[in-house]
Motif scaffolding. Sequence first.
Motif, short mmCIF file in Angstrom:
data_model
loop_
_atom_site.label_atom_id
_atom_site.label_comp_id
_atom_site.label_asym_id
_atom_site.label_seq_id
_atom_site.Cartn_x
_atom_site.Cartn_y
_atom_site.Cartn_z
N UNK A 1 71.42 -81.26 -78.25
CA UNK A 1 71.68 -82.57 -77.67
C UNK A 1 70.40 -83.38 -77.50
N UNK A 2 69.30 -82.71 -77.16
CA UNK A 2 68.02 -83.42 -77.08
C UNK A 2 67.66 -83.98 -78.46
N UNK B 1 74.26 -95.15 -75.72
CA UNK B 1 73.96 -93.73 -75.81
C UNK B 1 75.25 -92.92 -75.96
N UNK C 1 73.38 -75.53 -78.12
CA UNK C 1 74.04 -76.83 -77.93
C UNK C 1 73.21 -77.72 -77.00
N UNK C 2 72.66 -77.12 -75.95
CA UNK C 2 71.83 -77.89 -75.03
C UNK C 2 70.64 -78.49 -75.75
N UNK D 1 69.08 -92.22 -82.08
CA UNK D 1 68.60 -93.27 -81.18
C UNK D 1 68.23 -94.52 -81.98
N UNK E 1 78.63 -88.02 -75.16
CA UNK E 1 78.92 -86.61 -75.42
C UNK E 1 77.67 -85.75 -75.27
N UNK E 2 76.51 -86.34 -75.56
CA UNK E 2 75.27 -85.58 -75.50
C UNK E 2 74.89 -85.24 -74.06
N UNK E 3 75.52 -85.88 -73.10
CA UNK E 3 75.21 -85.59 -71.70
C UNK E 3 76.04 -84.43 -71.16
N UNK E 4 76.91 -83.90 -72.01
CA UNK E 4 77.66 -82.69 -71.62
C UNK E 4 76.77 -81.48 -71.74
N UNK E 5 75.61 -81.54 -71.13
CA UNK E 5 74.71 -80.39 -71.23
C UNK E 5 74.47 -79.84 -69.84
N UNK E 6 74.38 -78.53 -69.75
CA UNK E 6 74.17 -77.88 -68.47
C UNK E 6 72.75 -78.11 -67.98
N UNK F 1 69.65 -84.53 -81.09
CA UNK F 1 70.59 -85.55 -81.55
C UNK F 1 70.36 -86.88 -80.84
N UNK F 2 69.93 -86.80 -79.58
CA UNK F 2 69.61 -88.02 -78.84
C UNK F 2 68.67 -88.89 -79.65
N UNK G 1 71.02 -88.84 -67.85
CA UNK G 1 70.01 -88.56 -68.88
C UNK G 1 68.76 -87.94 -68.28
N UNK G 2 68.33 -88.45 -67.15
CA UNK G 2 67.05 -88.00 -66.57
C UNK G 2 67.23 -86.91 -65.51
#
Lengths: 691, 691
Positions: free
Chosen positions: B327-328, A335, B323-324, B335, A338-343, B330-331, A90-91
Motif C-alpha cells: 500500500x505504501x 487518494x 499488503x501493508x 500518486x 483502499x490503500x488506507x485499509x492497512x493495519x 502503490x500510494x 494517511x499519517x
Amino acid sequence: MLPRGRPRALGAAALLLLLLLLGFLLFDWRLRGAAALDGDPLAGPRDSNPSDCGPQPLPPPKCELLHVAIVCAGHNSSRDVITLVKSMLFYRKNPLHLHLVTDAVARNILETLFHTWMVPAVRVSFYDADELKPQVSWIPNKHYSGLYGLMKLVLPGTLPAELARVIVLDTDITFASDIAELWALFAHFSDTQAIGLVENQSDWYLGNLWKNHRPWPALGRGFNTGVILLRLDRLRQAGWEQMWRLTARRELLTLPATSLADQDIFNAVIKEHPGLVRPLPCVWNVQLSDHTLAERCYSEASDLKVIHWNSPKKLRVKNKHVKLFRNFYLTFLEYDGNLLRRGLFGCPSQPPSGAEQLQQALAQLDEEDPCFEFRQQQLTVHRVHVTFLPHEPPPSQPHDVTLVAQLSMDRLQMLEALCRHWPGPMSLALYLTDAEAQQFLRFVEASPVLAARQDVAYHVVYREGPLYPVNQLRNVALAQALTPYVFLSDIDFLPAYSLYDYLRASIEQLGLGSRRKAALVVPAFETLHYRFSFPPSKVELLALLDAGALYTFRYHEWPRGHAPTDYARWREAQAPYGVQWVANYEPYVVVPRDCPRYDPRFVGFGWNKVAHIVELDAQEYEFLVLPEAFTIHLPHTPSLDISRFRSSPTYRGCLQALKDEFHQDLSRRYGAAALKYLPALQQPWSPARGS
Amino acid sequence: MLPRGRPRALGAAALLLLLLLLGFLLFDWRLRGAAALDGDPLAGPRDSNPSDCGPQPLPPPKCELLHVAIVCAGHNSSRDVITLVKSMLFYRKNPLHLHLVTDAVARNILETLFHTWMVPAVRVSFYDADELKPQVSWIPNKHYSGLYGLMKLVLPGTLPAELARVIVLDTDITFASDIAELWALFAHFSDTQAIGLVENQSDWYLGNLWKNHRPWPALGRGFNTGVILLRLDRLRQAGWEQMWRLTARRELLTLPATSLADQDIFNAVIKEHPGLVRPLPCVWNVQLSDHTLAERCYSEASDLKVIHWNSPKKLRVKNKHVKLFRNFYLTFLEYDGNLLRRGLFGCPSQPPSGAEQLQQALAQLDEEDPCFEFRQQQLTVHRVHVTFLPHEPPPSQPHDVTLVAQLSMDRLQMLEALCRHWPGPMSLALYLTDAEAQQFLRFVEASPVLAARQDVAYHVVYREGPLYPVNQLRNVALAQALTPYVFLSDIDFLPAYSLYDYLRASIEQLGLGSRRKAALVVPAFETLHYRFSFPPSKVELLALLDAGALYTFRYHEWPRGHAPTDYARWREAQAPYGVQWVANYEPYVVVPRDCPRYDPRFVGFGWNKVAHIVELDAQEYEFLVLPEAFTIHLPHTPSLDISRFRSSPTYRGCLQALKDEFHQDLSRRYGAAALKYLPALQQPWSPARGS
C-alpha cells in the motif's frame, strides 16, 4: 575574593552552581517549545517565532486510542469529511475513535462508507444531530455552516460521560501530519485549562475590517474553532453548559446574531474565562480564510500540520500560496482510500466487523487456481459511497418506478440522454476510482441537464480488482431505490420517452404487488448507428424495424436472450401478455423493489442477468410483456472486460464453473424444481454474446 | 543515622545527590536513542530493541541541500526510479540534488521527465553509465541488477570532487518518511566512519541458507546496500578506489563471481576495515527479500521509514505483511506527480528552468476571460514520460515510416487492432493520469499482441487541466518518431493492411525528401457499424462504398474536410496525383519527420488538424494523393470533450478567438501569402464537425 577557610561551603556553592546550570539545561530542553505556548497567546505568530511554534512534543503513548469529533450534515459535507478522514488516516499511527454528529443523510452515507471501508483500528460512533437541534436552534446565526456549526458547543453533554478528551474538527480541515502530535499537546494543558485553540489568523475580532463591523467579544484576535482540543471532563466540571448559554444570551441582548457560529460564542466565553484556554501553535490550524494573516505563520514554518479551508470559497480562495495548499488537499481528495485499509505496526487491534472472515476466505483461495481472479473479485468488499451528490427523493407514490443501472467512467456520456428519456427517479451505481469520482463530480456540475435533476441518486462503488463486479453494482443501486417498483435497465439503453408514465399506469392497472407477483417485460431493441433518431412511438419504432434501421436486441449475435418476449406477438398486442421462461432468457423487467438480488458471484461479463431471471422464475414471478413499452440499445465501444472475455478460453471456463456452482445453490434452495434450469446451465457459453 | 553537627556537609551531600539525579535524567534523554546505535551493530534487530532503533535525531539544518545518488538503466528501472522519487518528494522538506547515473535510455526518459516536471527545489545531474562500465565490467556478477548495481562502488570517483556526502539508493526503494531524517544520521558518524548501512535482514551472509552455500565474507549478517550513507570525502582520503579493487580481486581468486553485486564487495571491504561502517537503525532499510527477517524490525517499530523491495519477485514477494507494504508503494506508484510541483515552505530556491516565465504568463491570465480555460491549458507544461514501456527501435531504414497518433484511456481497445493493421514502428502519445498509466501497463502486459511488439513506443503525457491538449500530444509523439517519415494518423483509424509496405515503396519511388517536399495523402473512409469486415484491398473497399456499407470520412457531417482529396478521381487513379489546398482541408498525410509541428494553441476539439495542413501548405508542401492507400475510421462513443464542445457557444467562441490569433501568427510569418487563408479562418465553425 572568596572568604578563606570555608572549603565545604565553597564546595557546596560550586555544586549548587553546577546544579543550577544542569537544571537550567534540563529545563531549557523540556520547555523549549512550551515557551512559545506560554508567551502572550495573542502575540502575532511572527512575534512568537513560528518556526519554533511547532516544537516536537513527546508523542502520545504508542497505541493510545485517540478520539475525534466531527459535526457533519448533508451530501456535500459528507464528501468533505471523507477527504479529511483520508488525510488523517494517511499519517496516523494510532487507533482512532471517530465521534460523528450527523443528520440522517450524512449518517446513511458515512455508516455505509465506514462499514464497507473496513479500516483496521478505526471505530466510528454516530450521534443524531436532529436530537441536538433544540439545544442550539434558539441562537440566531448568519454563518454558512448553519445550525450544525453551533453543535460543537454541546459536545461535552453529547459525547459519552466517560470520554475525557477529544479533538474537534471542522469538515474543511486537511491534515498534513500525524494527528497524534496534536493529541500530545493535551499534555501541555495546565490543571485548569480545558480548551486548546489556535489564534484566529485574521483581524476579524479586532473589529476594524470595515466601518461599523461589530464582532463578538474576543481576546485580541480571538481564536479559531476549526481545530479544538477539548478536555470534556473539565468542561463538565466547570458547568460548561450553563456557562456558554449565559454568555450567549447576554451577548445576544446587544448583538443580532452570531456571524461565525460556535466560534463567536467560544470566544465570548474565553474572554470572560481566559483561564480556560490553552493557545496552540499556529501550524495546527493554518486558516486560508479570505482576509487571512496565515502567511505570518506558514512562511517561516518548515512543517505544516493542518490546513483549514475556512473561506466560503474553499479551494477557490484567493491566496498567492493557495496552489501549495491545494496540492495537499487534492492529494487526499483523489487518494485511493483502499490503500488506507492497512493495519498499524505493532498495535494489536480488533479487526473491523466482517474483516476477519473475509481475510480467512481470501487466505483459503488457491493462487494457482485459473479462476483465482474470479474468486478474489467475488469476495472483494468494495467501498461504497451512496448518494455521492445531493439527492432529493421525490415524495413517495404507490406506483412509482426507479430506473436502476450501473456504469463506469466510459459511459458517462449516456447520462444526459438518459435524463431526457426518463423523467422519473433513478438509482445509478458508478464503478470509479477516487480520482474518477472527482472527474464525475465536475462532469455533473458542468452539465445543466444533470445539475438540474435532484431525483437521480449516484452511488459510487470504488474500484478494486481486475473484473467488473456487475451484479454487486446492480445490487447497490437496487438497494438504494426508494420507490415501490424498479426498472432494471442497463446504462446503454434509452427507454421510450413515454415509458416512465406508461409503467406507472400499467402497474396501477395490473394491480401488481398486492395481487400479483409479476415481472413486467420491456421489449428491447438496438440500433447499430450512432446517428439515430429515436422513435417517438411504437408505430415509428415498427417502421424503423421494418426499414432495417433497428433490430430486436442482439438479433445478430444472440437472439435467444430475448426470443421468449415474442416480438411478433408484441407487434400486434393491445394488452399485456404472459410468456414462459426459456433457457437464456434475459429481458429487461420492472419488478417490486423487494425482488431477489442479483447473484454477486457473476463478475466480469456473462450470465449476470440470465441468472437473475432464472431466480425470478424459480420464485414464480409471472413474466408479462407490456405492449407499448420499449427500450433501445445504443452502440458503444466494446468494454475492456468484454474484449478480454472474448479472447480467453480460461475466462469462459471460469464462467462455466460459476454456473455450476450457481446451479448447486439453486438445487439447495429449490430442490427438484431447480432441475428445470439444469440444461440451460450446462450449455456452453457463446463468446459472441456479451453481457 | 546521619552524623550530627555536619549540617553543611549534609546539605552538600543532598545537593550532590540531586545533581546526580538530574544529571542522570538529562543524559538519559540525550543518549536514549544513541544507545541503540552505539550497541553491537551486528546484534539482531530484536536485540537492539527495534522500537527504539529509530530515535528522533536532530533534524538537519532547515533548507540544507541534500544529495542523493541513484544508478538507473533501461525502461523498467526508470519507472521504478520515478516512484522512488515521488515517495521522496512527498515527504521531503529540504531542497534535493539528484545525481543519476544512467544509460542512454534512462537518461532520455528521466531528462525529459524532470525537465517537464519542473519540481521546485530539485536539481538533477546526469552521469554516463556507459563511461563507467570499464571500471566494473571485469567483475563477474550473477545478480539481477547486472553491471549497473556494481557502479555504486565507483561513486566516490564519479561524483563531483567537492561533494562530501551523499545518500545512495537502489531503484527498488520506497520512502515512508522524510529523507532529511536519514541525512541527519550523518551526524552520528564517528570521525573515521565513512559508510552508513543497515544490517542485512536475512541469513544470507551467515552461509547457512542451503548446503554448499558460500557467500562472500561479511561481518555477521553483513549489511544491505540498498540504502547507503556515503562520506565521499573520507572514502577518497582513505583510498577507496584501491581498497575495494584489492579486496574484490583477492576474493575472486576463490569465489567465482559476486552473487549480490556491489553488496558482496562492500561487505568484504567492511569485514576487513570494520572501522569504516556506521550501522544505521533497521527501519531505514526494511528489506522484503525472499528469506527476510525484517519482521523482527518492523513488527515493533511504530514508524516505518524506508521499504526495500529487494526480492526479484518485487511486489509479488511472499510475506504475510506484504499488503501493508504494498500500500505504501502503490500510494506513490499511482500518486499524481503534478501535486509534487509545490515549493518548500520557508526555503527560498531557484525556480526550475522555464518555471518563472510560465508562472508569469499564468499570472497574467484573466480568470474572468470566458476563454480562461483555453489559455491556461495552452500554457500548461505536461509532465512527459517518453518510452514508458520497453522499446526497441527497428534498425534505421531510409524510407521507413512511423505511425504517429495520440489517445487516452477510452481508446486503449484500438491498440490491438492497430498493431494488426500496421506492422511497422509506431509512436503513440497517451494522455493519462499516473494511476491510469499503471492500468495501461497492465493492459499491455495482459495482451500477447501488444506485449510482442517492441517497435511501438508509448509516451505518457500526464493529464492536467480540463481540455484535451490534442496538438501537444501529437507533437510529443512526432518528436519521438525515429524514422525519416511519419504517417500522421488518429487512433480511431485502421489503415489498410498493405499501407505500411505501400507507403515505403511510394516514398522510394517518388523520391521524397531529397527531390520533393511533399505530403502524401492517405484517403480516409468511415464505417458506422461496429461489426465490420475490413476490406483487404481497394477493390473490396470500393464495393463496400457502393453498397453503402462504407462512406468517405465525415461524408454526412463535414464533407469539406476531405473533399479536396477528390474521391471520384481516386477511384480510377493508377498513379499519385496532386491536389490543391482548399479551406478546411484536413487529410491524413505522410510527411518527413522534420515537418512543421502542430500548433499547440488548439486544445480540446476543433481546428487542430486543419491548422497543421494550412501550415504545410504555407510552407509549400505539395499534396499528393496515393491511389492504393486508404484508412478507415471506426465508430466510437463520442468523447466527453466533443459533447461539451457541441453544447457550448462559449467553447465555439473561444475557438474562433484561437483561429484569429493563429492567423495573426501566419501573417507575421508568411506576410501577404497568409491572406490566402483568411477566408477559411473567418468562417464560423460548425458544431457538427468534431475534431
